[in-house]
Design a protein around this motif. Structure first.
Motif, mmCIF file in Angstrom:
data_model
loop_
_atom_site.group_PDB
_atom_site.id
_atom_site.type_symbol
_atom_site.label_atom_id
_atom_site.label_comp_id
_atom_site.label_asym_id
_atom_site.label_seq_id
_atom_site.Cartn_x
_atom_site.Cartn_y
_atom_site.Cartn_z
ATOM 1 N N THR A 165 0.850 -1.186 0.000
ATOM 2 C CA THR A 165 0.000 0.000 0.000
ATOM 3 C C THR A 165 0.885 1.235 0.000
ATOM 4 O OG1 THR A 165 -1.762 -1.115 1.224
ATOM 5 C CG2 THR A 165 -1.768 1.283 1.269
ATOM 6 N N ALA A 166 0.643 2.138 -0.932
ATOM 7 C CA ALA A 166 1.409 3.383 -1.026
ATOM 8 C C ALA A 166 0.558 4.537 -0.522
ATOM 9 C CB ALA A 166 1.835 3.637 -2.470
ATOM 10 N N ILE A 167 1.175 5.391 0.284
ATOM 11 C CA ILE A 167 0.477 6.535 0.867
ATOM 12 C C ILE A 167 1.214 7.809 0.471
ATOM 13 C CG2 ILE A 167 -0.254 7.638 3.015
ATOM 14 C CD1 ILE A 167 -0.362 4.847 4.264
ATOM 15 N N GLY A 168 0.462 8.792 0.028
ATOM 16 C CA GLY A 168 1.060 10.057 -0.361
ATOM 17 C C GLY A 168 0.078 11.196 -0.179
ATOM 18 N N ARG A 169 0.483 12.380 -0.594
ATOM 19 C CA ARG A 169 -0.388 13.553 -0.512
ATOM 20 C C ARG A 169 -0.328 14.328 -1.820
ATOM 21 N NH1 ARG A 169 -2.354 14.294 4.540
ATOM 22 N NH2 ARG A 169 -1.215 13.199 6.201
ATOM 23 N N SER A 170 -1.468 14.871 -2.197
ATOM 24 C CA SER A 170 -1.548 15.630 -3.442
ATOM 25 C C SER A 170 -2.396 16.871 -3.239
ATOM 26 C CB SER A 170 -2.170 14.764 -4.546
ATOM 27 O OG SER A 170 -2.311 15.498 -5.746
ATOM 28 N N GLU A 171 -1.910 17.989 -3.761
ATOM 29 C CA GLU A 171 -2.691 19.223 -3.699
ATOM 30 C C GLU A 171 -3.838 19.197 -4.694
ATOM 31 O OE1 GLU A 171 -0.134 22.546 -4.264
ATOM 32 O OE2 GLU A 171 1.075 22.138 -2.460
ATOM 33 N N ARG A 172 -3.654 18.458 -5.807
ATOM 34 C CA ARG A 172 -4.696 18.401 -6.835
ATOM 35 C C ARG A 172 -4.630 17.052 -7.533
ATOM 36 N NH1 ARG A 172 -5.244 19.295 -12.381
ATOM 37 N NH2 ARG A 172 -7.341 20.021 -12.961
ATOM 38 N N VAL A 173 -5.724 16.293 -7.463
ATOM 39 C CA VAL A 173 -5.812 14.986 -8.125
ATOM 40 C C VAL A 173 -6.664 15.135 -9.386
ATOM 41 C CG1 VAL A 173 -6.532 12.589 -7.912
ATOM 42 C CG2 VAL A 173 -5.611 13.784 -5.915
ATOM 43 N N PRO A 174 -6.094 14.994 -10.588
ATOM 44 C CA PRO A 174 -6.882 15.184 -11.810
ATOM 45 C C PRO A 174 -8.026 14.189 -11.965
ATOM 46 C CG PRO A 174 -4.539 15.311 -12.280
ATOM 47 C CD PRO A 174 -4.659 14.799 -10.883
ATOM 48 N N GLY A 175 -7.839 12.924 -11.527
ATOM 49 C CA GLY A 175 -8.868 11.906 -11.740
ATOM 50 C C GLY A 175 -8.953 11.515 -13.206
ATOM 51 N N ARG A 176 -10.034 10.797 -13.544
ATOM 52 C CA ARG A 176 -10.192 10.290 -14.904
ATOM 53 C C ARG A 176 -11.353 10.940 -15.660
ATOM 54 N NH1 ARG A 176 -9.346 3.727 -14.623
ATOM 55 N NH2 ARG A 176 -7.353 3.735 -13.517
ATOM 56 N N GLU A 203 7.603 12.706 -10.129
ATOM 57 C CA GLU A 203 7.867 14.117 -10.416
ATOM 58 C C GLU A 203 7.062 14.581 -11.624
ATOM 59 O OE1 GLU A 203 9.431 17.614 -12.174
ATOM 60 O OE2 GLU A 203 9.735 15.647 -13.090
ATOM 61 N N GLU A 204 7.016 13.742 -12.671
ATOM 62 C CA GLU A 204 6.225 14.088 -13.863
ATOM 63 C C GLU A 204 4.741 14.183 -13.521
ATOM 64 O OE1 GLU A 204 9.841 11.778 -15.419
ATOM 65 O OE2 GLU A 204 8.535 11.778 -13.660
ATOM 66 N N GLY A 205 4.280 13.291 -12.654
ATOM 67 C CA GLY A 205 2.879 13.327 -12.251
ATOM 68 C C GLY A 205 2.518 14.615 -11.542
ATOM 69 N N ARG A 206 3.409 15.079 -10.666
ATOM 70 C CA ARG A 206 3.136 16.343 -9.971
ATOM 71 C C ARG A 206 3.124 17.508 -10.945
ATOM 72 N NH1 ARG A 206 6.546 13.767 -6.263
ATOM 73 N NH2 ARG A 206 8.373 14.960 -6.921
ATOM 74 N N ARG A 207 4.041 17.488 -11.925
ATOM 75 C CA ARG A 207 4.053 18.558 -12.931
ATOM 76 C C ARG A 207 2.757 18.571 -13.726
ATOM 77 N NH1 ARG A 207 9.031 17.251 -16.402
ATOM 78 N NH2 ARG A 207 7.993 18.716 -17.824
ATOM 79 N N LEU A 208 2.348 17.390 -14.186
ATOM 80 C CA LEU A 208 1.138 17.317 -15.002
ATOM 81 C C LEU A 208 -0.114 17.653 -14.196
ATOM 82 C CD1 LEU A 208 1.877 14.123 -17.119
ATOM 83 C CD2 LEU A 208 1.352 16.393 -18.034
ATOM 84 N N ALA A 209 -0.146 17.249 -12.935
ATOM 85 C CA ALA A 209 -1.343 17.433 -12.120
ATOM 86 C C ALA A 209 -1.702 18.903 -11.919
ATOM 87 C CB ALA A 209 -1.172 16.758 -10.764
#
Length: 265
Positions: A119-130, A165-171
């Motif tokens: 299980t991976a746990i993290g934090r995101s300021e913005r989740v784009p979703g699908r 890192e790419e995911g955070r940039r794109l998000a």
């Protein structure tokens, strides 16, 4: 009805409809406070203990990447036969450690066969979703595709990339995003269906991994990110979103079909 008829997303929709789960159609669970959690499990097959550990962690981290998250830790549950060599278990955890994300907890127990759940746990300021892709968006990928299919044809596996890192940039600006795990056509289809748009992909624009062919794009397990964005921002642009529904694949302007992985199929 059997799961082979329903499919993965049919099952998820049915669980939602019955009130037995909520918000499970995305790559990871989004919780209050920007917390993002995802989990997968593996069994040992044609892969080393070290590579299994890396892969189990990396695949989870790919879901965090698709959520634009910063990874905080991993929770590992391990079931192994009692006669398992200590060195094998140490190799597995060394593979997990190679991702650079610490293990902060978990559970171990004896079992007739190995089952590994991470299980991976993290934090995101913005989740784009699908479900936010819009007509006019560009479709981009974060790296070459087809490596997993090419390696499998040769009887092996490749290590998944880690695109946090790419995911955070794109998000920051992506309208929708996921990782390519089921094959390019299948995963583009998930975006198209959830967003209510048509996605057109020009296959000659898709960056291919060394040794890969266009047909390998249907294998999946590349774990690069696929996103619908207003601006490609330096990522490889492979298609666009239009009014309509479904996915249209073109190779040199002609329709092309790709297979894909179907859960429970």
């Amino acid at each position: 009805m059997k799961l082979s008829e329903l499919g993965e997303f049919g099952l998820l929709a049915e669980l939602e409809r019955r009130g037995l789960a909520r918000g499970i159609e995305h790559d990871a669970a989004r919780l209050p406070g920007g917390l993002v959690v995802t989990s997968v499990h593996f069994r040992l097959g044609r892969i080393s203990w070290r590579d299994l550990g890396f892969r189990a962690a990396a695949v989870n981290l790919s879901d965090l990447a698709a959520s634009g998250a910063e990874a905080e830790c991993l929770i590992v549950a391990l079931c192994v036969p009692a006669e398992t060599e200590l060195d094998h278990v140490l190799e597995l955890y060394e593979g997990i450690a190679e991702t650079g994300v610490p293990v902060r907890g978990g559970d171990t127990t004896a079992a007739p066969q190995l089952v590994l759940s991470v299980t991976a746990i993290g934090r995101s300021e913005r989740v784009p979703g699908r479900d936010g892709a819009r007509p006019g968006d560009r479709i981009v990928v974060t790296g070459p595709l087809g490596a997993a299919g090419a390696a499998f044809r040769d009887g092996g596996y490749v290590r998944p990339p880690i695109r946090l890192e790419e995911g955070r940039r794109l998000a920051r600006g992506a309208h929708a995003m996921l990782d390519v795990s089921d094959g390019l056509a299948q995963d583009a289809g998930h975006l198209a269906e959830r967003s209510g748009v048509k996605i057109v992909i020009q296959l000659e624009r898709v960056p291919l991994a060394s040794g890969a062919t266009v047909g390998d794009l249907g294998f999946g397990e590349d774990f690069e990110l696929l996103a619908a964005v207003p601006d490609p921002a330096g990522f490889a642009e492979i298609g666009r979103c239009e009014e309509g529904s479904g996915v249209e694949l073109l190779l040199a302007g002609r329709p092309y079909e790709l297979a894909g992985y179907r859960h429970f199929g």
